[in-house]
Design an enzyme around this catalytic site. Structure first.
Site, mmCIF file in Angstrom:
data_model
loop_
_atom_site.group_PDB
_atom_site.id
_atom_site.type_symbol
_atom_site.label_atom_id
_atom_site.label_comp_id
_atom_site.label_asym_id
_atom_site.label_seq_id
_atom_site.Cartn_x
_atom_site.Cartn_y
_atom_site.Cartn_z
ATOM 1 N N ARG A 164 -11.728 -117.561 -46.781
ATOM 2 C CA ARG A 164 -10.601 -117.970 -47.057
ATOM 3 C C ARG A 164 -9.150 -117.241 -46.986
ATOM 4 O O ARG A 164 -8.270 -117.193 -47.852
ATOM 5 C CB ARG A 164 -10.397 -118.656 -48.347
ATOM 6 C CG ARG A 164 -11.708 -119.898 -48.440
ATOM 7 C CD ARG A 164 -11.322 -120.999 -47.756
ATOM 8 N NE ARG A 164 -11.862 -122.214 -48.012
ATOM 9 C CZ ARG A 164 -13.165 -122.511 -47.656
ATOM 10 N NH1 ARG A 164 -13.932 -121.394 -46.771
ATOM 11 N NH2 ARG A 164 -13.861 -123.647 -48.088
ATOM 12 N N SER A 238 -10.762 -127.557 -52.932
ATOM 13 C CA SER A 238 -11.242 -126.637 -54.204
ATOM 14 C C SER A 238 -10.039 -125.964 -54.588
ATOM 15 O O SER A 238 -9.095 -125.665 -53.606
ATOM 16 C CB SER A 238 -12.187 -125.864 -53.153
ATOM 17 O OG SER A 238 -13.273 -126.213 -52.793
ATOM 18 N N GLU A 334 -7.281 -120.933 -54.864
ATOM 19 C CA GLU A 334 -7.312 -120.937 -53.276
ATOM 20 C C GLU A 334 -5.810 -121.555 -53.072
ATOM 21 O O GLU A 334 -5.486 -121.449 -51.751
ATOM 22 C CB GLU A 334 -8.460 -121.636 -52.964
ATOM 23 C CG GLU A 334 -8.732 -121.579 -51.556
ATOM 24 C CD GLU A 334 -9.518 -122.932 -50.966
ATOM 25 O OE1 GLU A 334 -9.135 -122.986 -49.805
ATOM 26 O OE2 GLU A 334 -10.153 -123.218 -51.636
HETATM 27 N N1 EPU Z 1 -21.932 -127.042 -58.387
HETATM 28 C C1 EPU Z 1 -22.074 -127.496 -59.463
HETATM 29 N N2 EPU Z 1 -21.208 -128.034 -60.262
HETATM 30 C C2 EPU Z 1 -20.040 -128.580 -59.742
HETATM 31 C C3 EPU Z 1 -19.826 -128.106 -58.243
HETATM 32 C C4 EPU Z 1 -20.812 -127.223 -57.774
HETATM 33 O O1 EPU Z 1 -23.224 -126.996 -60.023
HETATM 34 O O2 EPU Z 1 -19.204 -129.231 -60.471
HETATM 35 C C5 EPU Z 1 -22.806 -126.221 -57.492
HETATM 36 C C6 EPU Z 1 -23.414 -127.071 -56.698
HETATM 37 O O3 EPU Z 1 -24.485 -128.029 -57.006
HETATM 38 C C7 EPU Z 1 -23.922 -126.094 -55.545
HETATM 39 C C8 EPU Z 1 -22.873 -124.814 -55.521
HETATM 40 O O4 EPU Z 1 -22.190 -124.977 -56.821
HETATM 41 O O5 EPU Z 1 -25.089 -125.574 -55.603
HETATM 42 C C9 EPU Z 1 -22.036 -125.155 -54.577
HETATM 43 O O6 EPU Z 1 -21.252 -126.491 -54.413
HETATM 44 P P1 EPU Z 1 -20.662 -127.129 -53.032
HETATM 45 O O7 EPU Z 1 -21.921 -127.142 -52.203
HETATM 46 O O8 EPU Z 1 -20.038 -128.410 -53.396
HETATM 47 O O9 EPU Z 1 -19.713 -126.038 -52.397
HETATM 48 P P2 EPU Z 1 -18.570 -125.040 -53.126
HETATM 49 O O10 EPU Z 1 -18.966 -123.874 -53.080
HETATM 50 O O11 EPU Z 1 -18.083 -125.755 -54.385
HETATM 51 C C10 EPU Z 1 -17.351 -124.551 -50.956
HETATM 52 C C11 EPU Z 1 -15.880 -124.787 -50.347
HETATM 53 C C12 EPU Z 1 -15.896 -126.308 -49.723
HETATM 54 C C13 EPU Z 1 -16.685 -126.693 -48.954
HETATM 55 C C14 EPU Z 1 -18.142 -126.448 -49.415
HETATM 56 C C15 EPU Z 1 -19.277 -126.754 -48.486
HETATM 57 C C16 EPU Z 1 -14.902 -123.042 -51.557
HETATM 58 C C17 EPU Z 1 -13.939 -122.586 -52.318
HETATM 59 N N3 EPU Z 1 -14.902 -124.228 -51.212
HETATM 60 O O12 EPU Z 1 -17.552 -125.562 -52.116
HETATM 61 O O13 EPU Z 1 -14.349 -126.245 -49.388
HETATM 62 O O14 EPU Z 1 -16.458 -127.870 -48.464
HETATM 63 O O15 EPU Z 1 -18.404 -125.305 -49.927
HETATM 64 O O16 EPU Z 1 -19.521 -125.918 -47.589
HETATM 65 O O17 EPU Z 1 -15.300 -122.178 -50.498
HETATM 66 C C18 EPU Z 1 -12.052 -126.300 -49.653
HETATM 67 O O18 EPU Z 1 -11.909 -125.186 -49.499
HETATM 68 O O19 EPU Z 1 -11.106 -127.040 -50.086
HETATM 69 C C19 EPU Z 1 -13.398 -127.072 -49.905
HETATM 70 C C20 EPU Z 1 -13.547 -128.448 -50.135
#
Ligand code: EPU
Length: 338
Positions: A164, A238, A334
């Site tokens: 990012r 995010s 972010e």
């Molecule tokens: N999780 C929780 N609780 C929550 C949210 C997430 O326990 O409320 C856990 C999930 O269960 C999972 C892990 O955290 O084990 C990761 O969650 P998720 O797959 O939803 O992805 P993320 O790391 O929260 C990132 C990106 C997203 C992107 C997703 C999918 C960043 C800051 N965000 O989110 O990007 O869509 O991965 O690849 O890196 C964005 O940048 O705006 C965005 C939405």
């Protein structure tokens, strides 16, 4: 002379839907208009913000400068062997470009389906999702350098892409304006289903040999299920980055929180799931006045009604404080805060 509007409401131009006014505002439809605009010296020395889809910004007050809204349209491509070079104007909606490519069998950005925002912002953020980042398919971009008064081309190495992050958020912040982006996609799809949720969804649909259309559909449906739709509820995806820490620091953290969600990165660092930490700090689905975290994904802050930018900002401060207290990790935003 390039036309400039004054005292423009930004409410319908930011996906958080918060009210703020721009002192000056201009739309850019063609690369040459950037030269025209900055030919007038006064705009070179004024605070400015370059706006794409307004999906990664939080206005906490009126903006006492010039907002440059990028609207350059158009998608073209040419094929060389198995590669296809696709060039899109900065103002093209990112997901429209994804559709354009998926429909034609140009592979590489199907995992990035439904990411909000515009093409011009995609290298700035090095957008990423479901195992793919823009840098994996980026070829070059054209950008107007304000001080130098000329258009430059930036290769992938020039952009210093990171998670990012890119040179456009650092050394060149507000110095250059991206006018178009060229991606190198492939006519020979290499399907990326490294992300567990994609595999599960494909399985649930009985798809064993997915093509890029399938991936695009599956990614879109995962996003729709998990993330709030900015056209109906104000948000900017995010709100925080997933923090990256050293292995050493991680070992300590893991002994205190054995089930902490994490991903080991190649360079002895570990990325933590900020959403998980926010949830464990008691913030998932929590609402204060009209600001809340999303019920299905605590990393996303939503404007649940008529929240102001500064209310949303203070809400995010409270999350940062609680996560710091519980995990001794400082979350970084972010979203651009203005
Ligand atoms: N999780 C929780 N609780 C929550 C949210 C997430 O326990 O409320 C856990 C999930 O269960 C999972 C892990 O955290 O084990 C990761 O969650 P998720 O797959 O939803 O992805 P993320 O790391 O929260 C990132 C990106 C997203 C992107 C997703 C999918 C960043 C800051 N965000 O989110 O990007 O869509 O991965 O690849 O890196 C964005 O940048 O705006 C965005 C939405």
């Amino acid at each position: 002379m390039h036309s400039i509007a004054e005292q423009v409401s930004l409410k319908n131009l930011n996906t958080f839907r918060v009210e703020a006014r721009a002192r000056w505002f201009t739309d850019i439809y063609k690369e040459e208009e950037l030269k025209e605009l900055f030919a007038e010296g006064r705009w070179r020395n004024i605070d400015r913000f370059i706006m794409g889809g307004g999906s990664n910004v939080l206005f906490t007050r009126d903006f006492n400068g010039l907002i440059i809204k990028m609207r350059i349209p158009g998608i073209t491509y040419h094929i060389e062997g198995d590669s296809v070079y696709v060039t899109a104007g900065a103002g093209v909606v990112w997901n429209d470009l994804v559709h354009y490519c998926v429909e034609r069998g140009f592979a590489g950005i199907e995992n990035l389906s439904l990411i909000p925002g515009t093409v011009g912002a995609s290298p700035v953020q090095n957008i990423g999702a479901y195992g793919v980042e823009l840098k994996d398919v980026y070829h070059s971009c054209r950008a107007y350098h304000i001080e130098r008064g000329e258009i430059l081309t930036f290769s992938a190495a020039d952009c210093k892409f990171d998670y990012r992050d890119s040179i456009f958020k650092r050394e060149l912040k507000n110095q250059v304006i991206i006018s178009s982006v060229t991606l190198r996609l492939s006519l020979v799809p290499q399907i990326n289903i490294s992300y567990g949720a994609i595999r599960q969804e494909l399985e649930a649909r009985g798809i064993t040999q997915p093509d890029i259309q399938d991936i695009s559909r599956v990614v879109s449906s995962i996003r729709v299920e998990k993330l709030p739709d900015p056209s109906t509820i104000g948000n900017a995806g995010s709100f925080f980055k997933n923090p990256v820490i050293s292995e050493q620091q991680f070992v300590q953290l893991k002994s205190a929180f054995p089930d902490i969600v994490h991903y080991c990165l190649p360079n002895s660092t570990v990325k933590l799931a900020a959403g998980w930490m926010i949830e464990k700090s008691g913030w998932k689905g929590k609402q204060i006045k009209e600001t809340a975290t999303w019920k299905n994904q605590a990393l996303v802050i939503v404007n649940a009604g008529n929240a102001s930018g500064s209310e949303i900002y203070h809400f995010s401060e409270a999350i940062i404080n609680d996560v710091k207290e519980k995990f001794n990790i400082t979350l970084e935003r972010e979203v651009n805060v203005l």
